[in-house]
Each structure stands twice: as C-alpha cells, then as structure tokens.
Scaffold this active site. Structure first.
Site, PDB file in Angstrom:
ATOM      1  N   GLN A  11       0.819  -1.209   0.000  1.00  0.00           N
ATOM      2  CA  GLN A  11       0.000   0.000   0.000  1.00  0.00           C
ATOM      3  C   GLN A  11       0.855   1.263   0.000  1.00  0.00           C
ATOM      4  O   GLN A  11       0.658   2.172  -0.819  1.00  0.00           O
ATOM      5  CB  GLN A  11      -0.908  -0.036   1.232  1.00  0.00           C
ATOM      6  CG  GLN A  11      -1.921   1.074   1.331  1.00  0.00           C
ATOM      7  CD  GLN A  11      -2.893   0.848   2.477  1.00  0.00           C
ATOM      8  OE1 GLN A  11      -4.088   0.747   2.283  1.00  0.00           O
ATOM      9  NE2 GLN A  11      -2.381   0.768   3.686  1.00  0.00           N
ATOM     10  N   VAL A  12       1.831   1.337   0.911  1.00  0.00           N
ATOM     11  CA  VAL A  12       2.699   2.508   0.980  1.00  0.00           C
ATOM     12  C   VAL A  12       3.677   2.520  -0.185  1.00  0.00           C
ATOM     13  O   VAL A  12       4.000   3.579  -0.741  1.00  0.00           O
ATOM     14  CB  VAL A  12       3.441   2.559   2.334  1.00  0.00           C
ATOM     15  CG1 VAL A  12       4.476   3.683   2.350  1.00  0.00           C
ATOM     16  CG2 VAL A  12       2.452   2.755   3.476  1.00  0.00           C
ATOM     17  N   ARG A  97      13.906   3.269  14.501  1.00  0.00           N
ATOM     18  CA  ARG A  97      13.593   4.629  14.924  1.00  0.00           C
ATOM     19  C   ARG A  97      14.281   5.057  16.217  1.00  0.00           C
ATOM     20  O   ARG A  97      14.695   6.198  16.367  1.00  0.00           O
ATOM     21  CB  ARG A  97      12.075   4.787  15.075  1.00  0.00           C
ATOM     22  CG  ARG A  97      11.326   4.722  13.761  1.00  0.00           C
ATOM     23  CD  ARG A  97       9.832   4.697  13.987  1.00  0.00           C
ATOM     24  NE  ARG A  97       9.096   4.474  12.745  1.00  0.00           N
ATOM     25  CZ  ARG A  97       7.878   3.980  12.686  1.00  0.00           C
ATOM     26  NH1 ARG A  97       7.219   3.685  13.800  1.00  0.00           N
ATOM     27  NH2 ARG A  97       7.295   3.789  11.524  1.00  0.00           N
ATOM     28  N   CYS A 127       3.414   7.051  11.321  1.00  0.00           N
ATOM     29  CA  CYS A 127       2.523   7.968  10.603  1.00  0.00           C
ATOM     30  C   CYS A 127       1.759   8.898  11.549  1.00  0.00           C
ATOM     31  O   CYS A 127       1.515  10.065  11.210  1.00  0.00           O
ATOM     32  CB  CYS A 127       1.557   7.191   9.718  1.00  0.00           C
ATOM     33  SG  CYS A 127       0.612   5.906  10.558  1.00  0.00           S
ATOM     34  N   GLN A 154      -7.305   7.324  14.247  1.00  0.00           N
ATOM     35  CA  GLN A 154      -6.493   6.765  13.177  1.00  0.00           C
ATOM     36  C   GLN A 154      -7.317   5.989  12.153  1.00  0.00           C
ATOM     37  O   GLN A 154      -8.143   5.145  12.497  1.00  0.00           O
ATOM     38  CB  GLN A 154      -5.397   5.864  13.772  1.00  0.00           C
ATOM     39  CG  GLN A 154      -4.419   6.649  14.616  1.00  0.00           C
ATOM     40  CD  GLN A 154      -3.362   5.802  15.295  1.00  0.00           C
ATOM     41  OE1 GLN A 154      -2.989   6.069  16.436  1.00  0.00           O
ATOM     42  NE2 GLN A 154      -2.869   4.770  14.619  1.00  0.00           N
ATOM     43  N   GLY A 158      -4.036   2.744   8.061  1.00  0.00           N
ATOM     44  CA  GLY A 158      -2.842   2.606   8.883  1.00  0.00           C
ATOM     45  C   GLY A 158      -2.564   1.174   9.281  1.00  0.00           C
ATOM     46  O   GLY A 158      -1.456   0.833   9.683  1.00  0.00           O
ATOM     47  N   ARG A 246      -8.811   3.848  16.860  1.00  0.00           N
ATOM     48  CA  ARG A 246      -9.059   3.546  15.452  1.00  0.00           C
ATOM     49  C   ARG A 246     -10.499   3.939  15.126  1.00  0.00           C
ATOM     50  O   ARG A 246     -11.420   3.627  15.889  1.00  0.00           O
ATOM     51  CB  ARG A 246      -8.833   2.060  15.185  1.00  0.00           C
ATOM     52  CG  ARG A 246      -8.722   1.710  13.713  1.00  0.00           C
ATOM     53  CD  ARG A 246      -7.419   2.168  13.103  1.00  0.00           C
ATOM     54  NE  ARG A 246      -6.273   1.414  13.555  1.00  0.00           N
ATOM     55  CZ  ARG A 246      -5.038   1.599  13.115  1.00  0.00           C
ATOM     56  NH1 ARG A 246      -4.796   2.531  12.200  1.00  0.00           N
ATOM     57  NH2 ARG A 246      -4.032   0.877  13.573  1.00  0.00           N
ATOM     58  N   HIS A 253      -5.295  10.357   9.262  1.00  0.00           N
ATOM     59  CA  HIS A 253      -5.231  10.340  10.721  1.00  0.00           C
ATOM     60  C   HIS A 253      -5.511  11.737  11.250  1.00  0.00           C
ATOM     61  O   HIS A 253      -5.076  12.741  10.660  1.00  0.00           O
ATOM     62  CB  HIS A 253      -3.841   9.914  11.194  1.00  0.00           C
ATOM     63  CG  HIS A 253      -3.541   8.458  11.028  1.00  0.00           C
ATOM     64  ND1 HIS A 253      -4.454   7.544  10.564  1.00  0.00           N
ATOM     65  CD2 HIS A 253      -2.393   7.750  11.280  1.00  0.00           C
ATOM     66  CE1 HIS A 253      -3.891   6.336  10.530  1.00  0.00           C
ATOM     67  NE2 HIS A 253      -2.648   6.450  10.971  1.00  0.00           N
ATOM     68  N   ASN A 320      -2.172   9.739   6.213  1.00  0.00           N
ATOM     69  CA  ASN A 320      -1.197   8.831   6.820  1.00  0.00           C
ATOM     70  C   ASN A 320      -0.390   8.042   5.806  1.00  0.00           C
ATOM     71  O   ASN A 320       0.679   7.509   6.125  1.00  0.00           O
ATOM     72  CB  ASN A 320      -1.899   7.856   7.773  1.00  0.00           C
ATOM     73  CG  ASN A 320      -3.100   7.187   7.172  1.00  0.00           C
ATOM     74  OD1 ASN A 320      -4.113   7.839   6.897  1.00  0.00           O
ATOM     75  ND2 ASN A 320      -3.014   5.882   6.943  1.00  0.00           N
TER      76      ASN A 320
END
Length: 340
Positions: A11-12, A97, A127, A154, A158, A246, A253, A320
């Site tokens: 998807q991304v 991260r 995101c 959200q 996501g 959610r 988002h 997002n």
C-alpha cells in the site's frame, strides 16, 4: 541517481512510486523489490514497466538510495545488507527509529540530523507522530513545549490493506440497516473483527497497535508517539500522554492536541506561526476527508487550554499514507540529494 523501493507492491510502496513520479528527483534508474511471492510482477513508473525483484535474493550493488516499506522484521534483516552494499536506506518501519545511531527525520523539523548517518540507515517516523511534527516544531521554537496530551483518531489504512478491506466489508454488510444502530449496538452482533479489537464500521475502537509488554497498559502506538516526538523535536524530557483510537475512516489520521507551553503563546499568534509553517495548512475545520490525497497537515480549532498554564489546544488531520509515510520518505531522499 539510482534508487530502489523495497515493499514496492504494498500500500505505501505504491504511494512511494506515485510520489517519486511527482518529485523533482532526477532518477536514472529505479529498481523495485518485494517479497518472493510478488517477485516477477510488473509495475509502471513514468510509462516504463519495471519487473519486481525478490528482496532477499537481489543484487544490491549500485543503489544510491533505497526506500523501505517492507515491515519491521524484513527491515531488520535487509536494511544492513542494502546499506553495506553502499546505499542509504530510508526505512518506514519501526525497526530503527529509536536506535541512537540512526537519525529519525522529518525534513521540515530536523534535517541537520542527516549529518550524522552512521549505519547508512535513516528512519521515518510512525505515521501518527509524523503528522503532528510540522505543527509542533514552530510552536516549540516560539514558546517551548512542556507537555502534550494527545488523542489520535487513526484511519484503517494505517493497518494496511486488511484494515481497508475490513471497514469496506463491514460497512457493506449493513446495507440499508445501519440506522438500526441508532437504537441498539446489537445490530452489529455477529460482525467478527479480524484486524481490529472490535467491529470498526460505525464504531470507535480505543486501541491501536499492540499492548506494550511493560505493564503500563499502553499500546506500542502510544509509546511510539511519546518516544519519537521526543527524539524528533529534541526534547528528551517532554511529558507526553497519548491515547490512540481507530475510527471508521479509510485514510487520514487526526489528532486532538492539548499543549502546556514553557511561555505564553496567544492563539492568534499561534495561528500566524502555523499559517507560515512548511507543510501546514491553517483551516477552520480540519478533517481526514480534507487531508486524504494531499501532502500538508491541516490544523484548526486553535484555542486556549484553560486547564494548564500557557495552555493551547488544537485539532489536526493528515494523510497517513502520504506525509505519514511515503511522502516523508521521498522528502528525506530529496534532502540527501541536495546535500550530496
């Protein structure tokens, strides 16, 4: 420049391809990688068909920048391999991260952290965190930030394609009978959730991510927001309380932010700052429908939070899949290209 996308069929990944087509990056060659089951597929980039390669058996030499959206487990394995072959990996998962040797970057906020790349890996924020950073940075610079209380709303995208499918199927299953929910939640009986903790259609589920293992009662999404915002903003002592929910929105988002500032900042002054901020659009009523398919964070409802000294409250929405993921990754690549 030779670039690659890992997780290109997801998807991304598909949004990354679209944004690269829109960007000013001069790309001499684009290679696409995905899981073994997707290898061999053909995807289009600027009118050219590109055959998708197997992420695990490809030759990584010659790649300058690799955009990763292939999940934490795959990234932990593949990012060091691709990085050791000479590429700078810009990773969209949670794998790197909080690594002290990996910069976590939002180009509008902390681009100079790219001066300190030690593992040939740069991390992209979560995101939900991402969408707030262009808003919080100018407020930090103007008045300082002591505390943030945030509630997220959200979108199901996501959670990936499965989340989108679940909302679509559950919404369709109600047909013309959804109005029965006005009188009883039992109208949703028999609707078994798969991706989320409860039915998502016509509902709000106050749980996103996985339960943290430290006994705090928080989810990993909530802890990501706290830890990542501290690192990006350079505020290691920032007090943060976060609740992630959610909602039955496909993409976009939203966040309700309540800030306690170090110094007073009038709401009108905050509006002036945000009207000039990069990647921010000041609007009266920000909504996910407004934000979906667009690059900026939309912010509004800016007002005093009267429960705190120097308090400020606001609401914001952002896509997002774009700024929350793919766009920021490409913007990091653009920043690296400028610095080359």
């Amino acid at each position: 420049m030779k670039m690659a996308i890992f997780g290109a069929t997801g998807q991304v990944g598909s949004v990354m391809i679209n944004i690269l087509e829109e960007s000013n990056l001069e790309i001499d060659e684009l290679r696409l990688f995905a899981s073994p089951k997707s290898a061999g597929k053909k995807l289009s980039f600027k009118g050219e068909e590109i055959i998708v390669e197997d992420s695990y058996s490809g030759n990584y030499k010659g790649i300058d920048i690799a955009l990763f959206s292939c999940g934490k487990t795959a990234s932990l394995e593949l990012a060091p391999l691709v990085g050791s072959a000479g590429a700078v990996v810009i990773d969209n998962s949670s794998a790197w991260r909080m690594d002290d040797e990996v910069p976590l970057v939002v180009p509008e906020v902390n681009p100079d952290d790219l001066k300190n790349i030690k593992k040939n890996i740069v991390a992209n924020p979560n995101c939900t965190t991402m969408i707030a950073m262009p808003v919080l940075a100018p407020i930090r610079d103007a008045a300082g930030i002591k505390r943030v209380i945030v509630t997220s709303f959200q979108a199901v995208s996501g959670a990936g394609v499965a989340g989108v499918k679940e909302l679509s199927e559950q919404t369709a299953a109600f047909g013309n009978s959804a109005s029965q929910l006005a009188f009883s939640g039992r109208a949703a009986d028999g609707m078994e959730p798969r991706t989320f903790m409860a039915p998502i259609a016509f509902n709000v589920v106050p749980f996103a991510g996985a339960l943290a293992s430290d006994g705090s009662g928080e989810t990993d999404e909530e802890q990501k927001w706290r830890n990542e915002s501290r690192k990006i903003l350079g505020l290691p002592g920032l007090a943060v309380d976060c609740t992630c929910a959610r909602v039955p929105v496909f993409t976009g988002h939203s966040l309700s932010l309540h800030l306690e500032l170090e110094n007073d900042l009038e709401p009108e002054k905050a509006k002036e700052l945000l009207a000039e901020a990069k990647s921010v659009v000041l609007t009266e009523i920000p909504t996910p429908l407004t934000a979906a398919g667009k690059n900026p964070t939309f912010v509004g409802r800016i007002r005093r939070d009267k429960t705190a000294e120097h308090g400020l409250a606001m609401f914001l929405s952002g896509d997002n899949l774009r700024k929350g993921a793919a766009l920021n990754t490409v913007q990091i690549a653009e920043e690296l290209s400028r610095r080359a």
